[in-house]
Design an enzyme around this catalytic site. Structure first.
Site, PDB file in Angstrom:
ATOM      1  N   ALA A   1     -49.766  -1.088  27.922  1.00 55.41           N
ATOM      2  CA  ALA A   1     -50.838  -0.207  27.436  1.00 55.41           C
ATOM      3  C   ALA A   1     -50.606   0.200  25.973  1.00 55.41           C
ATOM      4  O   ALA A   1     -51.530   0.146  25.149  1.00 55.41           O
ATOM      5  CB  ALA A   1     -50.922   1.032  28.328  1.00 55.41           C
TER       6      ALA A   1
ATOM      7  N   ARG B   1     -56.696  -3.161  14.400  1.00 58.72           N
ATOM      8  CA  ARG B   1     -57.871  -3.995  14.060  1.00 58.72           C
ATOM      9  C   ARG B   1     -59.067  -3.129  13.696  1.00 58.72           C
ATOM     10  O   ARG B   1     -59.844  -3.461  12.806  1.00 58.72           O
ATOM     11  CB  ARG B   1     -58.228  -4.920  15.230  1.00 58.72           C
ATOM     12  CG  ARG B   1     -57.354  -6.166  15.280  1.00 58.72           C
ATOM     13  CD  ARG B   1     -57.951  -7.248  16.166  1.00 58.72           C
ATOM     14  NE  ARG B   1     -57.898  -6.890  17.566  1.00 58.72           N
ATOM     15  CZ  ARG B   1     -56.827  -7.072  18.346  1.00 58.72           C
ATOM     16  NH1 ARG B   1     -55.731  -7.603  17.850  1.00 58.72           N
ATOM     17  NH2 ARG B   1     -56.852  -6.718  19.598  1.00 58.72           N
TER      18      ARG B   1
ATOM     19  N   CYS C   1     -44.187  -8.404  34.292  1.00 62.05           N
ATOM     20  CA  CYS C   1     -44.661  -9.229  35.420  1.00 62.05           C
ATOM     21  C   CYS C   1     -43.905 -10.553  35.487  1.00 62.05           C
ATOM     22  O   CYS C   1     -43.807 -11.173  36.551  1.00 62.05           O
ATOM     23  CB  CYS C   1     -46.150  -9.534  35.276  1.00 62.05           C
ATOM     24  SG  CYS C   1     -47.132  -8.107  34.804  1.00 62.05           S
TER      25      CYS C   1
ATOM     26  N   ASP D   1     -49.685   2.701  33.310  1.00 62.98           N
ATOM     27  CA  ASP D   1     -49.100   3.126  34.585  1.00 62.98           C
ATOM     28  C   ASP D   1     -48.914   4.632  34.728  1.00 62.98           C
ATOM     29  O   ASP D   1     -48.631   5.116  35.816  1.00 62.98           O
ATOM     30  CB  ASP D   1     -47.725   2.461  34.784  1.00 62.98           C
ATOM     31  CG  ASP D   1     -47.834   1.022  35.257  1.00 62.98           C
ATOM     32  OD1 ASP D   1     -48.960   0.491  35.307  1.00 62.98           O
ATOM     33  OD2 ASP D   1     -46.791   0.430  35.575  1.00 62.98           O
TER      34      ASP D   1
ATOM     35  N   TYR E   1     -68.258 -27.311  46.174  1.00 61.13           N
ATOM     36  CA  TYR E   1     -67.633 -28.107  47.238  1.00 61.13           C
ATOM     37  C   TYR E   1     -67.331 -29.525  46.757  1.00 61.13           C
ATOM     38  O   TYR E   1     -68.171 -30.189  46.153  1.00 61.13           O
ATOM     39  CB  TYR E   1     -68.538 -28.221  48.483  1.00 61.13           C
ATOM     40  CG  TYR E   1     -68.155 -29.421  49.324  1.00 61.13           C
ATOM     41  CD1 TYR E   1     -66.918 -29.451  49.985  1.00 61.13           C
ATOM     42  CD2 TYR E   1     -68.981 -30.555  49.400  1.00 61.13           C
ATOM     43  CE1 TYR E   1     -66.516 -30.569  50.699  1.00 61.13           C
ATOM     44  CE2 TYR E   1     -68.581 -31.677  50.121  1.00 61.13           C
ATOM     45  CZ  TYR E   1     -67.348 -31.676  50.761  1.00 61.13           C
ATOM     46  OH  TYR E   1     -66.941 -32.779  51.451  1.00 61.13           O
TER      47      TYR E   1
HETATM   48  C1  LIG Z   1     -41.136  -6.986  38.286  1.00 61.87           C
HETATM   49  C2  LIG Z   1     -42.551  -6.597  37.987  1.00 61.87           C
HETATM   50  C3  LIG Z   1     -43.579  -7.475  38.257  1.00 61.87           C
HETATM   51  C4  LIG Z   1     -44.896  -7.121  37.987  1.00 61.87           C
HETATM   52  N1  LIG Z   1     -45.900  -8.016  38.257  1.00 61.87           N
HETATM   53  C5  LIG Z   1     -47.173  -7.699  37.976  1.00 61.87           C
HETATM   54  C6  LIG Z   1     -48.223  -8.632  38.171  1.00 61.87           C
HETATM   55  O1  LIG Z   1     -47.973  -9.768  38.603  1.00 61.87           O
HETATM   56  N2  LIG Z   1     -49.495  -8.271  37.878  1.00 61.87           N
HETATM   57  C7  LIG Z   1     -49.790  -7.021  37.371  1.00 61.87           C
HETATM   58  O2  LIG Z   1     -50.959  -6.735  37.097  1.00 61.87           O
HETATM   59  N3  LIG Z   1     -48.805  -6.112  37.146  1.00 61.87           N
HETATM   60  C8  LIG Z   1     -47.514  -6.419  37.431  1.00 61.87           C
HETATM   61  N4  LIG Z   1     -46.509  -5.516  37.185  1.00 61.87           N
HETATM   62  C9  LIG Z   1     -46.853  -4.177  36.671  1.00 61.87           C
HETATM   63  C10 LIG Z   1     -46.942  -4.169  35.161  1.00 61.87           C
HETATM   64  O3  LIG Z   1     -45.790  -4.701  34.613  1.00 61.87           O
HETATM   65  C11 LIG Z   1     -47.146  -2.731  34.709  1.00 61.87           C
HETATM   66  O4  LIG Z   1     -48.340  -2.277  35.271  1.00 61.87           O
HETATM   67  C12 LIG Z   1     -47.215  -2.621  33.205  1.00 61.87           C
HETATM   68  O5  LIG Z   1     -45.987  -2.946  32.626  1.00 61.87           O
HETATM   69  C13 LIG Z   1     -47.586  -1.198  32.811  1.00 61.87           C
HETATM   70  O6  LIG Z   1     -47.573  -1.094  31.448  1.00 61.87           O
HETATM   71  P1  LIG Z   1     -47.469   0.325  30.733  1.00 61.87           P
HETATM   72  O7  LIG Z   1     -47.450   0.038  29.283  1.00 61.87           O
HETATM   73  O8  LIG Z   1     -48.492   1.247  31.250  1.00 61.87           O
HETATM   74  O9  LIG Z   1     -46.087   0.959  31.231  1.00 61.87           O
HETATM   75  P2  LIG Z   1     -44.594   0.445  31.197  1.00 61.87           P
HETATM   76  O10 LIG Z   1     -44.521  -1.019  31.342  1.00 61.87           O
HETATM   77  O11 LIG Z   1     -43.863   1.307  32.178  1.00 61.87           O
HETATM   78  O12 LIG Z   1     -44.112   0.832  29.727  1.00 61.87           O
HETATM   79  C14 LIG Z   1     -43.917   2.147  29.337  1.00 61.87           C
HETATM   80  C15 LIG Z   1     -42.933   2.180  28.187  1.00 61.87           C
HETATM   81  O13 LIG Z   1     -42.823   3.523  27.742  1.00 61.87           O
HETATM   82  C16 LIG Z   1     -41.443   3.854  27.568  1.00 61.87           C
HETATM   83  N5  LIG Z   1     -41.303   5.304  27.746  1.00 61.87           N
HETATM   84  C17 LIG Z   1     -41.257   6.013  28.903  1.00 61.87           C
HETATM   85  N6  LIG Z   1     -41.120   7.321  28.649  1.00 61.87           N
HETATM   86  C18 LIG Z   1     -41.087   7.455  27.304  1.00 61.87           C
HETATM   87  C19 LIG Z   1     -40.977   8.560  26.431  1.00 61.87           C
HETATM   88  N7  LIG Z   1     -40.880   9.808  26.878  1.00 61.87           N
HETATM   89  N8  LIG Z   1     -40.981   8.337  25.092  1.00 61.87           N
HETATM   90  C20 LIG Z   1     -41.087   7.068  24.613  1.00 61.87           C
HETATM   91  N9  LIG Z   1     -41.178   5.988  25.389  1.00 61.87           N
HETATM   92  C21 LIG Z   1     -41.202   6.167  26.724  1.00 61.87           C
HETATM   93  C22 LIG Z   1     -40.746   3.058  28.672  1.00 61.87           C
HETATM   94  O14 LIG Z   1     -39.368   2.883  28.397  1.00 61.87           O
HETATM   95  C23 LIG Z   1     -41.520   1.750  28.616  1.00 61.87           C
HETATM   96  O15 LIG Z   1     -40.972   0.906  27.631  1.00 61.87           O
HETATM   97  C24 LIG Z   1     -45.179  -5.841  37.437  1.00 61.87           C
HETATM   98  C25 LIG Z   1     -44.132  -4.951  37.159  1.00 61.87           C
HETATM   99  C26 LIG Z   1     -42.829  -5.322  37.427  1.00 61.87           C
HETATM  100  C27 LIG Z   1     -41.726  -4.352  37.122  1.00 61.87           C
END
Ligand SMILES: Cc1cc2nc3c(=O)[nH]c(=O)nc-3n(C[C@H](O)[C@H](O)[C@H](O)COP(=O)(O)OP(=O)(O)OC[C@H]3O[C@@H](n4cnc5c(N)ncnc54)[C@H](O)[C@@H]3O)c2cc1C
Length: 452
Positions: free
Chosen positions: A11, A21, A42, A284, A427
């Site tokens: 995100a 952009r 993922c 997330d 099909y």
């Molecule tokens: C093994 C695995 C397999 C997956 N497979 C799939 C899939 O096949 N399909 C799918 O749709 N999704 C999948 N996911 C889920 C997907 O990876 C997550 O939904 C996605 O990474 C979420 O992105 P995000 O940026 O919201 O959060 P995150 O990936 O959790 O990133 C958040 C970042 O913020 C940092 N952070 C946290 N707190 C702070 C703070 N206070 N200050 C600064 N930085 C901070 C964290 O260290 C992290 O780097 C999978 C996840 C895993 C772990």
């Protein structure tokens, strides 16, 4: 304009790229406590499995690439406090004792989720891993390549993907799940089918235990050696992977007065705005609107995080964009078995007080004489009162997921099963039987609805 982004995986990285952009002259700073940004979590199971050698293939965009576009990336810098009244964030460096305040005009919170650490004795032993970050993937693979026995705690989708990864690394794998089945986002009958089919394709390579609780890890200074369960069993383990679910990171948001929703994740509107002006949240750490029922759900998926990051950035930059919500679509694989779903199943519908009718078919995914024909089971669910489609779940060694994907558009359009049945699906023998199994299911569902 000063845009500050907290978190930089899916995100946060998406928001940073989009904001750059839209506003070429804005000052954009991204702070993350992580050592990497913009990576595919993922893909970690597939790296661990050995599909490719270089973990860097998981990195989508490097900090240097962002810097070239004048987006400042601050790795290993954790946001520890948000001060909405002065529009500042307190950042703690993780590499020095330094803490400092940064000003923002617009703040985008994208701090994601963290793995749940179950209350197991000696959970902090070496070689007990969670799987979330790049370092986790590197460490698990390194250890797996020189190990014989592994235990996975938890049978959700990450546990299932890790099962494939570690089996493909030729380990003896035991998966321990405390409830009576695995993959519980599916209806119980479909979860049971997943379990049966996995046991069928097992060939002695792994052991899935349900209704069993891991209570204690035993080991020494080197690390974990075995896992004990509540029923007195003990399994040898050179490594353990904890896949017991994730929780949204909300602590700094709560402290700042940002509203938390019914699911426990941050509450946002369609523009990804929180209740505090000029603070957006995405990925997330936020909850979603479930389009089928217009109720709240927390679906921590990469696909949602990317779309939400984009919407947050557009709005933070003064544009207009809405992320309306999710259908709950998801897919995964374990060895030759695929599992996919969209919308809501009977289990969730019951929780929401919706009466359902469903049809379940087990069919060939292609014409029977094709060499790669395989079985799939589809469950199509409709609202008993309105006849509208509510969801579809698919399991099998064949192409179930493309059928489930077909249903997503019908759900978005709010089609009844009757309307959906008019669908003109493709099909030819290598792709489907003359009448696709999905239309067979729809036909049965129409007849069940007419009798209900
Ligand atoms: C093994 C695995 C397999 C997956 N497979 C799939 C899939 O096949 N399909 C799918 O749709 N999704 C999948 N996911 C889920 C997907 O990876 C997550 O939904 C996605 O990474 C979420 O992105 P995000 O940026 O919201 O959060 P995150 O990936 O959790 O990133 C958040 C970042 O913020 C940092 N952070 C946290 N707190 C702070 C703070 N206070 N200050 C600064 N930085 C901070 C964290 O260290 C992290 O780097 C999978 C996840 C895993 C772990």
């Amino acid at each position: 304009m000063k845009i500050v982004i907290l978190g930089g995986v899916a995100a946060g990285a998406k928001a940073a790229a989009k904001a750059r952009r839209i506003l070429p002259d804005a000052q954009i700073d991204l702070y993350t406590d992580d050592t990497h940004i913009s990576y595919s979590a993922c893909g970690l199971p597939y790296y661990i499995e050995g599909n490719f050698e270089d973990y860097k293939l998981l990195l989508v965009r490097s900090p240097e690439e962002f810097e070239q576009n004048n987006v400042h990336i601050h790795l290993q810098n954790r946001a520890i406090k948000i001060l909405p009244s002065s529009k500042q964030v307190l950042i703690q460096s993780l590499t020095s004792p330094e803490a400092f305040l940064v000003d923002y005009d617009k703040l985008i919170i994208a701090i994601g989720a963290s793995p749940v650490i179950p209350p197991i004795k000696n959970v902090n032993l070496n070689h007990v891993y969670t799987v979330r970050k790049i370092e986790d993937g590197i460490a698990i693979r390194e250890k797996a390549e020189k190990s014989k026995n592994a235990v996975i705690i938890g049978g959700g989708y990450i546990g299932i993907e890790m099962l494939e990864a570690l089996v493909k690394q030729n380990l003896n794998v035991t998966l321990i799940e405390y409830s009576n089945t695995i993959m519980q986002t599916f209806d119980d009958d479909m979860s049971q089918l997943i379990l049966e089919q996995l046991n069928f394709i097992n060939e002695g390579r792994f052991n899935i235990l349900t209704s069993e609780i891991a209570t204690e890890f035993s080991g020494d200074n080197e690390g974990v050696k075995s896992v004990k369960t509540g029923s007195g069993k003990e399994f040898p383990a050179d490594l353990v992977v904890l896949c017991a679910g994730v929780r949204p990171n909300t602590a700094i948001a709560v402290e700042a007065g940002i509203e938390i929703g019914v699911t426990g994740a941050i509450k946002v509107n369609e523009k990804m705005e929180t209740n505090i002006k000029d603070i957006y949240a995405c990925g997330d750490c936020v909850e979603e609107n479930l389009l089928i029922t217009n109720s709240k759900i927390w679906l921590p998926l990469g696909t949602n995080a990317n779309k939400e990051g984009r919407t947050a950035a557009i709005n933070a930059c003064g544009g207009e964009d809405k992320f309306m919500g999710v259908l709950g679509s998801a897919v995964t694989r374990c060895l030759s078995l695929t599992m996919s779903m969209t919308g809501i199943g009977v289990k969730m519908a019951e929780q929401l007080g919706i009466e359902t009718v469903f049809a379940k078919v087990s069919k060939d995914d292609k014409v029977g004489y094709m060499p790669d024909v395989n079985n799939i089971t589809l469950k199509l669910i409709a609202d008993k009162k309105t006849g509208k489609l509510l969801g579809c779940q698919g399991v099998g060694a064949g192409d179930a997921d493309k059928r489930v994907n077909t249903v997503t558009s019908a759900l978005l359009a709010g089609l009844t099963v009757e309307e959906f049945h008019r669908n003109d699906l493709t099909y030819a023998p290598p792709f489907s039987p003359t009448i696709d199994p999905l239309l067979n299911a729809a036909q049965i569902l129409i007849s069940k609805l007419s009798k209900s």
